[in-house]
Scaffold this active site. Structure first.
Site, short mmCIF file in Angstrom:
data_model
loop_
_atom_site.label_atom_id
_atom_site.label_comp_id
_atom_site.label_asym_id
_atom_site.label_seq_id
_atom_site.Cartn_x
_atom_site.Cartn_y
_atom_site.Cartn_z
N GLU A 50 0.82 -1.21 0.00
CA GLU A 50 0.00 0.00 0.00
C GLU A 50 0.86 1.27 0.00
OE1 GLU A 50 -0.03 -2.64 1.98
OE2 GLU A 50 -1.90 -2.85 3.07
N CYS A 84 0.42 0.28 7.76
CA CYS A 84 -0.14 0.78 6.48
C CYS A 84 -1.39 1.60 6.73
CB CYS A 84 -0.45 -0.39 5.56
SG CYS A 84 1.03 -1.16 4.91
N ALA A 154 7.54 -39.62 -6.63
CA ALA A 154 7.41 -40.14 -8.00
C ALA A 154 7.18 -41.64 -7.89
CB ALA A 154 8.69 -39.86 -8.79
N ARG A 188 10.62 -26.30 -5.16
CA ARG A 188 11.64 -26.09 -4.12
C ARG A 188 11.94 -24.61 -3.92
NH1 ARG A 188 16.16 -30.89 -5.13
NH2 ARG A 188 14.73 -32.62 -4.68
N THR A 200 16.20 -42.50 2.95
CA THR A 200 16.35 -41.81 1.65
C THR A 200 17.74 -41.20 1.56
OG1 THR A 200 13.99 -41.37 1.64
CG2 THR A 200 15.31 -40.05 0.14
N LEU A 208 18.96 -32.05 -2.40
CA LEU A 208 17.74 -31.29 -2.06
C LEU A 208 17.87 -29.79 -2.32
CD1 LEU A 208 16.70 -33.14 1.25
CD2 LEU A 208 16.00 -33.63 -1.09
N SER A 291 3.73 -41.26 7.63
CA SER A 291 3.53 -40.77 9.00
C SER A 291 2.84 -39.40 8.98
CB SER A 291 4.82 -40.77 9.81
OG SER A 291 5.81 -40.06 9.15
C1 AOF Z 1 0.26 -5.13 4.51
N1 AOF Z 1 0.82 -4.96 3.29
O1 AOF Z 1 2.29 -5.49 1.72
C2 AOF Z 1 2.24 -6.82 3.65
C3 AOF Z 1 1.62 -7.02 4.91
O2 AOF Z 1 7.62 -6.83 9.45
P1 AOF Z 1 6.71 -6.11 8.50
O3 AOF Z 1 6.53 -4.66 8.85
O4 AOF Z 1 7.10 -6.28 7.05
O5 AOF Z 1 5.24 -6.75 8.68
C4 AOF Z 1 4.99 -8.06 8.29
C5 AOF Z 1 3.53 -8.41 8.52
O6 AOF Z 1 2.68 -7.47 7.86
C6 AOF Z 1 3.15 -9.77 7.95
O7 AOF Z 1 3.32 -10.79 8.90
C7 AOF Z 1 1.69 -9.58 7.57
O8 AOF Z 1 0.85 -9.72 8.70
C8 AOF Z 1 1.67 -8.12 7.12
N2 AOF Z 1 1.99 -8.06 5.71
N3 AOF Z 1 0.62 -6.17 5.28
O9 AOF Z 1 -0.58 -4.32 4.91
C9 AOF Z 1 1.79 -5.74 2.82
N4 AOF Z 1 3.25 -7.61 3.24
ZN ZN Z 2 1.38 -3.05 5.97
#
Ligand code: AOF
Ligand code: ZN
Length: 340
Positions: A50, A84, A154, A188, A200, A208, A291
């Site tokens: 945002e 935000c 696989a 991955r 394995t 990996l 498991s």
């Molecule tokens: C938003 N807009 O683009 C994202 C959000 O450590 P920070 O400040 O980057 O915050 C991470 C947390 O913010 C993340 O765990 C999730 O809850 C939120 N991510 N929120 O408004 C964003 N990436």
């Molecule tokens: Zn945010």
């Protein structure tokens, strides 16, 4: 509304594999029917979608008559970046459209409430299913307190994952082709961790790593209940980080070692939760995969099916759920199953 939200999801997904443990987020601003700005959370630690979109608008007066679209509820906490919600309120944006709530405990509806209390109109739930699907690792982690788990193996069309080998000197039966390997390595690059069992490691000595696709190597995990492994196996080399669960510490080279007397899949997924690992591939063998199936700790299974039968050998895991996708990868088939 849907077309703008679809674009948010598209922007968000362009950061696939780069944001964990944060979600993928895209935002855009629409002023009088025209997109005037777009933003994304580009990688872990970068600014949020945002503020990215808001700061690109030169004529700030336009913000006061714009609609902000974003696929995740705006955050309201101080993390690596300021909330935000503060940025949105300060910009004077009157209307925010959100695909899905951020169900992590620090947000979970609080972001929407703060916006509403500031007089901002909100709509939540536009393309919610698609938004939750895109960030399924993030949502599973916060709601189920464990990583999203992909079971992957696989097998031959008659249900075997290997021949009955007694020594690692006999090479494993090559079931999948190169196209399958590329798809596998793409996965991955998206997942934070990958796990295989002791047998394995001993019989196949896998690395990996993500060699056939651009991107990060996952954390490589194994269990060594009976102290059969040592630091010479490929999984413990320098190419990526490794983690081993064991009942008695031994020399595992550069790996992190977790010692515990009772190691089961519940314990392991609990430790991974503490380590903020949101996504895990379990790649074999049959015992380890079964498991996870027995404990109902899985979300998705991807089964690559080769083109020749073996008639006897090591039985593949069995899942009775219906497949939702069948694709052909050169001579192999890919079958996808979700745990409903
Ligand atoms: C938003 N807009 O683009 C994202 C959000 O450590 P920070 O400040 O980057 O915050 C991470 C947390 O913010 C993340 O765990 C999730 O809850 C939120 N991510 N929120 O408004 C964003 N990436
Ligand atoms: Zn945010």
């Amino acid at each position: 509304m849907e077309k703008y939200m679809r674009r948010c999801l598209e922007i968000a997904s362009s950061a696939e594999g780069l944001t964990a443990p944060n979600p993928m987020v895209g935002a855009l601003l629409v002023c009088e029917g025209r997109i005037i700005s777009e933003g994304k959370h580009a990688f872990y630690g970068a600014s949020h979608a945002e503020p990215e979109a808001i700061s690109k608008v030169k004529d700030v007066e336009l913000l006061k008559k714009s609609i902000l679209y974003v696929n995740l509820e705006p955050c309201c906490h101080y993390g690596k970046t300021p909330p935000c919600t503060e940025k949105i309120i300060a910009a004077g944006i009157p209307y925010v459209v959100v695909a899905a709530l951020d169900t992590s405990s620090k947000i979970n509806g609080k972001g929407i409430k703060i916006l509403n209390d500031a007089g901002i109109k909100t709509d939540v739930g536009i393309l919610e299913k698609e938004a939750r699907e895109l960030n399924r690792f993030f949502y599973t982690y916060h709601e189920k307190k464990r990583p999203y788990i992909l079971l992957k193996w696989a097998q031959t069309p008659d249900g075997f994952i290997d021949s009955d080998r007694t020594t690692p000197q006999t090479p494993p039966v090559k079931i999948s082709n190169h196209a399958t390997q590329i798809v596998d390595h793409h996965h991955r690059s998206q997942y934070q961790a990958i796990m295989v069992g002791t047998n394995t490691i001993i019989m196949d000595n896998p690395s990996l790593t993500t060699r056939c696709w651009y991107g990060k190597n996952p954390l490589r995990i194994t269990i060594d209940r009976h102290g059969k492994l040592n630091g010479n196996y490929n999984i413990f080399n320098h190419d990526a980080k490794s983690l081993v669960f064991t009942t008695s510490p031994a020399d595992y080279g550069y790996a992190e070692v977790i010692v515990n007397n009772s190691i089961d899949v519940e314990y392991i997924t609990g430790v991974l939760f503490e380590k903020k690992i949101q996504s895990l591939i379990v790649e074999g063998g049959t015992q380890l995969i079964e498991s996870f199936i027995r404990a109902n700790l899985w979300d998705e299974a991807m089964i690559f099916i080769g083109d020749f039968p073996l008639k006897k050998g090591v039985k593949a895991p069995v899942l009775n759920n219906d497949a939702v996708l069948r694709e052909t990868l050169l001579s192999n088939k890919l079958c996808k199953i979700y745990n409903s």
